[in-house]
Design a protein around this motif. Structure first.
Motif, short mmCIF file in Angstrom:
data_model
loop_
_atom_site.label_atom_id
_atom_site.label_comp_id
_atom_site.label_asym_id
_atom_site.label_seq_id
_atom_site.Cartn_x
_atom_site.Cartn_y
_atom_site.Cartn_z
N VAL A 32 0.96 -1.24 -0.12
CA VAL A 32 0.10 0.18 -0.05
C VAL A 32 1.00 1.22 0.02
O VAL A 32 0.75 2.17 -0.74
N TYR A 33 1.91 1.18 0.77
CA TYR A 33 2.81 2.38 0.80
C TYR A 33 3.34 2.56 -0.61
O TYR A 33 3.17 3.96 -1.05
N ALA A 34 3.89 1.54 -1.17
CA ALA A 34 4.49 1.56 -2.35
C ALA A 34 3.39 2.21 -3.55
O ALA A 34 3.81 3.08 -4.47
N GLU A 35 2.12 2.01 -3.47
CA GLU A 35 1.18 2.35 -4.47
C GLU A 35 0.79 3.82 -4.12
O GLU A 35 0.80 4.81 -4.91
N MET A 36 1.07 4.26 -2.96
CA MET A 36 0.68 5.54 -2.32
C MET A 36 2.04 6.38 -2.86
O MET A 36 1.61 7.87 -3.51
N ILE A 37 3.31 5.99 -2.71
CA ILE A 37 4.37 6.61 -3.15
C ILE A 37 4.11 7.14 -4.70
O ILE A 37 4.34 8.04 -5.12
N ARG A 38 3.87 6.16 -5.46
CA ARG A 38 3.76 6.14 -7.06
C ARG A 38 2.63 7.27 -7.20
O ARG A 38 2.81 8.19 -8.06
N TRP A 39 1.40 7.04 -6.56
CA TRP A 39 0.41 7.87 -6.96
C TRP A 39 0.57 9.48 -6.46
O TRP A 39 0.50 10.37 -7.39
N LEU A 40 1.00 9.64 -5.38
CA LEU A 40 1.13 10.93 -5.01
C LEU A 40 2.35 11.57 -5.63
O LEU A 40 2.31 13.02 -5.88
N ASN A 41 3.51 10.91 -5.81
CA ASN A 41 4.67 11.63 -6.78
C ASN A 41 4.20 12.07 -7.95
O ASN A 41 4.40 12.97 -8.68
N SER A 42 3.28 11.11 -8.73
CA SER A 42 2.80 11.58 -10.08
C SER A 42 1.81 12.72 -9.90
O SER A 42 1.77 13.44 -10.81
N GLU A 43 0.97 12.73 -8.81
CA GLU A 43 0.13 13.97 -8.66
C GLU A 43 0.97 15.12 -8.52
O GLU A 43 0.62 16.23 -8.85
N ILE A 44 1.93 15.13 -7.57
CA ILE A 44 2.72 16.16 -7.26
C ILE A 44 3.61 16.59 -8.52
O ILE A 44 3.79 18.03 -8.57
N SER A 45 4.16 15.92 -9.09
CA SER A 45 4.78 16.27 -10.32
C SER A 45 4.16 16.83 -11.35
O SER A 45 4.53 17.54 -12.29
N ARG A 46 2.96 16.62 -11.48
CA ARG A 46 1.68 17.32 -12.41
C ARG A 46 1.20 18.70 -11.86
O ARG A 46 0.21 19.04 -12.30
N LYS A 47 2.02 19.17 -10.66
CA LYS A 47 1.78 20.28 -10.06
C LYS A 47 0.27 20.29 -9.38
O LYS A 47 -0.36 21.50 -9.31
N ARG A 48 -0.11 19.09 -9.01
CA ARG A 48 -1.33 19.23 -8.22
C ARG A 48 -1.34 19.19 -6.87
O ARG A 48 -0.36 18.62 -6.08
N PHE A 49 -2.17 19.86 -6.07
CA PHE A 49 -2.27 20.04 -4.76
C PHE A 49 -3.00 18.59 -4.37
O PHE A 49 -4.12 18.36 -4.86
N VAL A 50 -2.49 18.10 -3.20
CA VAL A 50 -3.18 16.74 -2.86
C VAL A 50 -3.64 16.80 -1.46
O VAL A 50 -3.04 17.43 -0.51
N VAL A 51 -4.90 16.41 -1.20
CA VAL A 51 -5.47 16.38 0.14
C VAL A 51 -5.71 15.12 0.48
O VAL A 51 -6.19 14.11 -0.17
N LEU A 52 -4.89 14.53 1.46
CA LEU A 52 -4.97 13.12 2.06
C LEU A 52 -6.06 13.23 3.44
O LEU A 52 -6.06 13.89 4.14
N ALA A 53 -6.84 12.18 3.33
CA ALA A 53 -7.86 12.28 4.64
C ALA A 53 -7.77 10.78 5.26
O ALA A 53 -7.55 9.74 4.83
N GLY A 54 -7.69 11.10 6.67
CA GLY A 54 -7.57 10.03 7.76
C GLY A 54 -8.04 10.42 8.89
O GLY A 54 -7.92 11.40 9.16
#
Length: 326
Positions: A146-168
């Motif tokens: 799960v951590y590996a999937e999160m790393i891939r997704w978040l790095n992709s979103e941030i590299s596209r200059k997107r702001f990311v909201v994480l909920a927990g």
């Protein structure tokens, strides 16, 4: 000993002992952890809990006794000890000895996370096990995956200059997300006020979460914002996008399988079905009571597949375990 479920878990010998109970007065109550559906502390009972749980709840009443993991103490004729449950900081399962050895797991998981170790499996004669995910379909991936999937997704979103909201959840999950952002992404997140407060408690008890900033008119200072799940809405994300003048992506850390327009990561702090079965097997329990979630389904599976008498705790006062097994 008799066991029953009424506004929490009750155990009756020559006296009564309650676990995570609401609506009782002048009783002895064990508190497993700081989530609000378990820690309804008032001034009318005597409470026993870990120092971490008390700090996370923020309860200052004098009717609390703080107890460390592994410490044995007596509540009337019950010998009690608290043991790590792996759920959140300070969360405990209980071993209770009277005429027999009883274990109440409370909310637990066996998987390790980047913050907490897994629960200790306690041997016992009678096991009361939390069954939130008590059906075979609930099998979580390894946390590392799960951590590996999160790393891939978040790095992709941030590299596209997107702001990311994480909920927990503000207590437990948000601290894992805070540490994850620092340790695996090199990103210092903004966090909601409640998350900020609970982060400080985690740090007080030695947990290194890395850096973070309290949200305060400073959205442009970070790429990630961590908030409790109930804040998530299309309206919020649209407002953030308008203010930041950049696209906003959202992901929720959860254990529930559900349909959502947002990205979901199965980062549960509860045991999945294989972990529940593992606990029953390795505890050596001779009888099992299940409670919460899919309690009936888990009890039937344990009885049929493992040959251990089992029933939902909510039925315990309606029929005997022998009758249920029949």
């Amino acid at each position: 000993m008799e066991f029953f479920e009424k506004r929490g878990i009750g155990i009756r010998g020559s006296s009564e002992l309650f676990i995570d109970a609401f609506g009782v007065r002048k009783k002895n109550v064990l508190v497993s952890h700081a989530h609000s559906d378990h820690a309804g502390l008032t001034l009318s009972n005597n409470y026993f809990l870990t120092p971490e749980t008390r700090a996370l709840v923020g309860f200052e009443g004098k009717n609390c006794r703080e107890v460390g993991f592994g410490e044995k103490f007596f509540v009337d004729d019950f010998e009690v000890s608290l043991h790590m449950s792996g759920h959140i900081l300070g969360s405990a399962q209980f071993k209770i000895v009277n005429s027999t050895d009883v274990v109440v797991t409370t909310d637990f998981k066996l998987q390790k996370s980047i913050l907490l170790g897994g629960a200790e499996i306690l041997p016992c004669d009678t096991l009361l096990i939390e069954s939130t995910f008590g059906r075979p379909e609930f099998v979580f991936p390894k946390r590392e995956e799960v951590y590996a999937e999160m790393i891939r997704w978040l790095n992709s979103e941030i590299s596209r200059k997107r702001f990311v909201v994480l909920a927990g959840y503000s207590t437990g999950k948000a601290q894992e997300l805070t540490k994850f952002s620092n340790e695996f992404l090199g990103e210092v997140p903004l966090v909601h006020k409640k998350v900020f407060e609970q982060n400080k408690v985690y740090e007080k008890f030695g947990e290194n979460l890395g850096g973070y900033f309290a949200l305060d008119n400073n959205l442009s200072d970070a790429n990630i914002l961590i908030v409790p799940p109930h804040f998530i809405s299309d309206e919020l994300l649209h407002a953030l996008s308008h203010q930041l003048k950049r696209k906003v992506s959202c992901a929720i850390a959860t254990g529930w399988k559900r349909h959502s327009r947002y990205k979901l990561f199965p980062l549960s702090d509860h045991a999945d079905f294989p972990q529940l079965v593992q606990y029953v097997k390795e505890s050596g329990a001779k009888r099992v009571f299940t409670y919460h979630g899919f309690d009936k389904e888990l009890a039937q599976w344990v009885q049929k597949k493992l040959g251990v008498p089992a029933m939902p705790l909510r039925f315990a006062q309606q029929k005997s375990l022998a009758e249920f097994a029949g």
